[in-house]
Design an enzyme around this catalytic site. Structure first.
Site, PDB file in Angstrom:
ATOM      1  N   GLU A 153       6.335  -1.889   7.568  1.00 63.17           N
ATOM      2  CA  GLU A 153       7.214  -3.056   7.573  1.00 63.17           C
ATOM      3  C   GLU A 153       8.620  -2.745   7.058  1.00 63.17           C
ATOM      4  O   GLU A 153       9.043  -3.264   6.012  1.00 63.17           O
ATOM      5  CB  GLU A 153       6.597  -4.193   6.754  1.00 63.17           C
ATOM      6  CG  GLU A 153       5.417  -4.832   7.418  1.00 63.17           C
ATOM      7  CD  GLU A 153       4.975  -6.140   6.769  1.00 63.17           C
ATOM      8  OE1 GLU A 153       5.387  -6.430   5.634  1.00 63.17           O
ATOM      9  OE2 GLU A 153       4.208  -6.871   7.405  1.00 63.17           O
ATOM     10  N   GLU A 308      -1.703  -6.470  11.292  1.00 63.07           N
ATOM     11  CA  GLU A 308      -2.136  -7.174  10.083  1.00 63.07           C
ATOM     12  C   GLU A 308      -2.184  -8.678  10.332  1.00 63.07           C
ATOM     13  O   GLU A 308      -1.273  -9.247  10.947  1.00 63.07           O
ATOM     14  CB  GLU A 308      -1.129  -6.985   8.939  1.00 63.07           C
ATOM     15  CG  GLU A 308      -1.007  -5.617   8.362  1.00 63.07           C
ATOM     16  CD  GLU A 308       0.008  -5.612   7.214  1.00 63.07           C
ATOM     17  OE1 GLU A 308       0.289  -6.671   6.626  1.00 63.07           O
ATOM     18  OE2 GLU A 308       0.537  -4.528   6.915  1.00 63.07           O
TER      19      GLU A 308
HETATM   20  C1  GLA Z   1       2.636  -7.114   4.471  1.00 62.59           C
HETATM   21  C2  GLA Z   1       2.392  -5.659   4.127  1.00 62.59           C
HETATM   22  C3  GLA Z   1       1.058  -5.408   3.524  1.00 62.59           C
HETATM   23  C4  GLA Z   1       0.666  -6.505   2.576  1.00 62.59           C
HETATM   24  C5  GLA Z   1       0.719  -7.815   3.296  1.00 62.59           C
HETATM   25  C6  GLA Z   1       0.273  -8.987   2.461  1.00 62.59           C
HETATM   26  O1  GLA Z   1       2.305  -7.453   5.745  1.00 62.59           O
HETATM   27  O2  GLA Z   1       2.588  -4.800   5.217  1.00 62.59           O
HETATM   28  O3  GLA Z   1       1.115  -4.165   2.853  1.00 62.59           O
HETATM   29  O4  GLA Z   1       1.551  -6.528   1.503  1.00 62.59           O
HETATM   30  O5  GLA Z   1       2.050  -8.058   3.666  1.00 62.59           O
HETATM   31  O6  GLA Z   1       0.344 -10.190   3.175  1.00 62.59           O
END
Ligand code: GLA
Ligand code: ZN
Length: 676
Positions: A153, A308
Site C-alpha cells: 500500500e 485484502e
Molecule cells: C491495510 C494494510 C494492512 C493492514 C490493513 C488493516 O490494508 O495493507 O497491512 O494494516 O490495512 O485494515
C-alpha cells in the site's frame, strides 16, 4: 501476462496476509491444517518481515523463511512473497535518520510505526534493493513461490515528503519534464506574484507557504511524489524481473486512492490487486463496486485480485462494528461479479500484540475452527472452488466513465470557485445512477480508445489535456453519446485556463457556452424544471453549482427555477455528428440523475441482464468461449423476486436449475449460466 497461466492455482485465489513471525512455530502446523480446511490456496508472506529477515545492516536470517516456504510447499499452498520493504527496521533509522520522511513543517517522522521511509532516500533504496535481490536469488526456484508482492500500500500513510533529497530530486524531475527554466516559468505562470525562477536551485517544494503556493508547482509536486513512489517500486521491480522473468509482480493498490496515478502504475504491474474496506454499516456497497470497476479498468478490463478485505471488523474506525452473518460472503461475490479472480483477507490469524490486535482475521482470537467467522471463511473458500469457469472471464460493459488522477489533483487544488466540488463525489453520483440501472461500467482514461462504448460519462472533467478534446469529439462524431458536467473543460495539464468562454475545448461538441458560474453556499438550493424528457419531466432541487449557459446549437432539457437566471438552461443536449452530447450544469438531486441516465440508457437500448427489484445488483462476466455468467446479489434484508429472460438457467453455486423466475434470499447470491 495472464495471471492464471503463470500462477498455477487450481481455483480462484483464496487466502490472506500471513504473518507467522508473530507466532511460535508450533502454531504454523495448525495454520496449515486450518488453511487447507478452508480452501486457502495462497498466502501473502513477508510483508512486514524486514526486521526479522535482516537483524542488522550486515546480518541476515533467512532460516525461518526457508522453513515457512517449505511448509507451504508441503501443504500445497502458494506464496505471494513480499519484498518486505514496507516497514524498515529500527537500525536503518538509527544509521540513516535521513531515510525518515519529513512533513511540510520540516519535522521528521519517527520510527516505531510503519511506512517511515522517504521514497527518494538513497539509504532506503540501497538497503531495500539489496534485500530484494537476496530474497529473489534465494527463492527463485522454490516450488511455493507464485508471485511477488512489492512493498505494501504505497502512500497509505506517507504520500508526501519535504526532505532535502526530495527537493533535489524534484529539480531533476522538473528539468527532465520541461528542459528549460523558460518553459517551466511559462507552464507555472510565474509572472504572477513575482514567482519567476532564474536558477534551478531556487525551486523548492510547495511546503509551508504564507498563502496559496503556485498551482502549477503544487500539481507537479503531486505528479512528482506519485512518480517518486513509482520509481522506488520500479527499483525493486527490475531486480525481480531480471531474476524471475516469468513470475507476476505487483503491489497492492488502494482503490480510489488520490496520491498515486494508478493508470501509470498499472503499466508496471502484471496484475492489479487492491484492498477494499467498505463501511460495514454503510448500506449497499456502491462505492466498493465502483472501485472494483476502477481497479479493473487500470489494465483495460483484465481481472484483478482483491488482496485484502476484512472478515468482520477493522480496528481503525471510530467504532468498529461486525459484519453481520452473510455480509462477508455477499461482498466477496461482489468482488468476483466485478471482475475479481480472487478474494483475500488481511489477515490470516488475528494478532496477539501490536496495533492491529483488534483487527479481524480468518482465524480469530479463539484460535480454532469454531468461530462464526472461520465457518463463514470456510464456506466461502469451498464455494469458490466451484467457480473455475469464471477465471479470466471479462465483465461486460458498454458504458465507460472517464477517470483521471491528474484531473483529480488539479480540481481539488486550493483557491477555486468552490471548495465543495470534490471529484469522487461527482463521479460517485453518476456511477450510482448507472449502478441502480444495473448496467456494466468500465473506467477509462480521457485519451482512451472509446470506440467500444455506446455511452461515455466524464463528470467534472476540469482538466482537458492535449488530445482529449479531439478524442471526445471523434467519439461523439462517430455516433457515441457523451455526458459531462459543470466545471469541465476549464484548464490545461498545467492548471492554466482554456480561454474563450467556458468550457472552451468542449464548447463545440456540447453546443453551449458557459459565461459565468455561480457556486452555491452550503445549504443553498435552486430548482430545475425538466421538460421534454418523458418520465423524468417535473421539478427537482439542485445545489452546489449553477452554470449560466448560452445555447450554441444545443437544446435545453431543464432550466433553473429561481434567482436572476431563472429560466436559463441547466441541462442541455446537443446532436453532434452521428452522436449526442449532454451537459449538466448543476448538481441535481439523485432522482433526476437517475431518470436522466435511465432515459439515455433506454435511448441506447442498454438494459440490465434480467429484471430485479431495487437493492439487487446485477453484473455479467463473459468467458473466452462466449459463455455468459449473470451475477445477482441481493443486498436487501428481505428475499427478492427475479424475472429471468427466456431459457433455463443453472446457478453455479448451488447447482439448482431455474426457469422464468427465482427467489433470492436476503444476502443471497446466484451466478446463472444459460443451459444448452
Ligand atoms: C491495510 C494494510 C494492512 C493492514 C490493513 C488493516 O490494508 O495493507 O497491512 O494494516 O490495512 O485494515
Ligand atoms: Zn524525502
Amino acid at each position: 501476462m495472464a495471471i492464471s497461466k503463470n500462477v498455477k492455482l487450481p481455483h480462484l485465489f483464496y487466502g490472506g496476509d500471513y504473518n507467522p513471525e508473530q507466532w511460535p512455530e508450533e502454531v504454523w502446523k495448525d495454520d496449515m491444517r486450518l488453511m487447507k480446511k478452508a480452501g486457502v490456496n495462497i498466502v501473502s508472506i513477508g510483508i512486514f518481515s524486514w526486521a526479522a529477515l535482516q537483524p542488522g545492516p550486515d546480518k541476515y536470517d533467512f532460516a525461518w523463511m526457508d522453513r515457512l516456504m517449505d511448509l507451504l510447499a508441503e501443504n500445497g499452498i502458494m506464496a505471494d512473497l513480499a519484498t518486505a520493504t514496507a516497514s524498515p527496521p529500527a537500525w536503518l533509522a538509527r544509521l540513516h535518520p535521513e531515510s525518515l520522511p519529513v512533513d511540510e513543517n520540516g519535522a521528521r517522522y519517527a520510527q516505531g510505526s510503519r511506512q517511515h521511509y522517504c521514497p527518494n532516500s538513497k539509504a532506503f533504496r540501497l538497503y531495500g534493493q539489496r534485500l530484494v535481490r537476496m530474497l529473489a536469488e534465494r527463492y527463485k526456484d522454490h516450488p511455493a513461490l507464485a508471485m511477488w508482492h512489492i512493498n505494501n500500500e504505497y502512500a497509505c500513510h506517507i504520500s508526501r515528503c519535504f526532505c532535502d533529497e526530495c527537493t533535489l530530486e524534484f529539480r531533476n524531475w522538473l528539468q527532465k519534464r520541461y528542459g528549460t527554466l523558460d518553459e517551466l516559468n511559462a507552464r507555472w505562470g510565474t509572472n504572477f506574484w513575482s514567482q519567476k525562477y532564474y536558477e534551478w536551485e531556487e525551486i523548492g517544494l510547495p511546503g509551508k507557504t504564507p498563502t496559496y503556493a503556485n498551482p502549477g508547482q503544487q500539481l507537479d509536486y503531486m505528479r512528482f511524489m506519485s512518480d517518486s513512489l513509482l520509481d522506488a517500486y520500479l527499483g525493486e521491480y527490475r531486480i525481480l524481473r531480471e531474476i524471475t522473468p516469468e513470475l507476476p509482480i505487483m503491489t497492492n493498490l488502494m482503490g480510489a486512492h488520490k496520491p498515486l496515478d494508478q493508470f501509470e502504475w498499472a503499466k508496471h504491474m502484471d496484475v492489479i490487486t487492491w484492498d477494499s474496506y467498505p463501511e460495514p454499516t454503510g448500506g449497499i456497497p456502491v462505492f466498493a463496486a465502483m472501485q472494483h470497476d476502477l481497479m479493473r479498468g487500470l489494465k483495460g478490463g483484465q481481472p484483478f485480485i482483491l488482496m485484502e478485505q476484512v472478515t468482520s471488523q477493522v480496528n481503525w474506525r471510530q467504532q468498529n462494528p461486525l459484519k453481520r452473518p452473510g455480509v462477508m460472503r455477499l461482498w466477496s461475490y461482489q468482488t468476483v461479479a466485478h471482475g475479481g479472480d480472487g478474494v483475500m483477507f488481511f489477515q490470516w490469524r488475528q494478532s496477539k500484540a501490536g496495533a492491529e490486535k483488534f483487527h479481524g482475521a480468518m482465524v480469530t482470537h479463539t484460535g480454532d475452527e469454531n468461530s462464526r467467522v472461520y465457518r463463514e471463511v470456510e464456506q466461502l473458500g469451498l464455494e469458490l472452488q466451484r467457480l473455475d469457469a469464471l477465471i479470466e472471464s471479462r465483465v461486460e460493459a458498454q458504458v465507460a466513465i472517464v477517470f483521471d488522477w491528474h484531473n483529480w489533483w488539479a480540481l481539488e487544488l486550493d483557491s477555486k470557485p468552490s471548495r465543495d466540488v470534490l471529484y469522487l463525489e461527482q463521479v460517485k453520483q453518476y456511477y450510482k445512477a448507472l449502478f441502480e440501472h444495473n448496467v456494466g461500467v468500465d473506467f477509462v482514461q480521457p485519451d482512451a480508445d472509446l470506440s467500444g462504448y455506446k455511452l461515455v460519462l466524464a463528470p467534472a472533467l476540469y482538466m482537458v489535456a492535449p488530445g482529449v478534446q479531439a478524442n471526445l469529439e471523434s467519439f461523439v462524431q462517430g455516433g457515441g453519446t457523451l455526458l459531462t458536467t459543470f466545471f469541465s473543460g476549464i484548464v490545461d495539464e498545467n492548471d492554466r485556463l482554456h480561454l474563450g468562454g467556458y468550457p472552451a475545448p468542449l464548447r463545440k461538441v456540447l453546443g453551449i457556452c458557459v459565461e459565468e458560474f455561480d457556486p452555491m453556499l452550503p445549504g443553498q438550493t435552486n430548482g430545475i424544471a425538466v421538460e421534454g424528457l418523458g418520465e423524468a419531466d417535473g421539478q427537482y432541487s439542485c445545489s452546489l453549482w449553477a452554470d449560466l449557459i448560452k445555447l450554441e446549437g444545443a437544446r435545453s432539457l431543464a432550466s433553473f427555477t429561481s434567482d436572476f437566471f431563472a429560466g436559463s438552461p441547466a441541462v442541455t443536449e446537443h446532436a453532434f455528428g452521428k452522436g449526442r452530447a449532454y451537459y449538466v450544469g448543476t448538481q441535481a438531486e439523485a432522482a433526476f440523475t437517475k431518470s436522466l441516465i435511465g432515459r439515455i440508457l433506454a435511448d441506447l437500448e442498454l438494459q440490465a441482464p434480467l429484471q430485479a427489484p431495487e437493492g439487487v445488483e446485477l453484473t455479467v462476466r463473459r468467458a473466452a468461449d462466449g459463455e455468459r455468467y449473470v451475477f445477482a446479489l441481493n443486498h436487501n434484508a428481505a428475499a427478492a423476486q427475479l424475472t429471468l429472460p427466456e431459457g433455463a438457467y443453472t446457478d453455479l453455486l448451488s447447482g439448482s436449475s431455474f426457469n422464468g423466475s427465482l427467489e433470492l434470499a436476503a444476502n443471497g447470491v446466484v451466478i446463472l449460466q444459460r443451459q444448452g
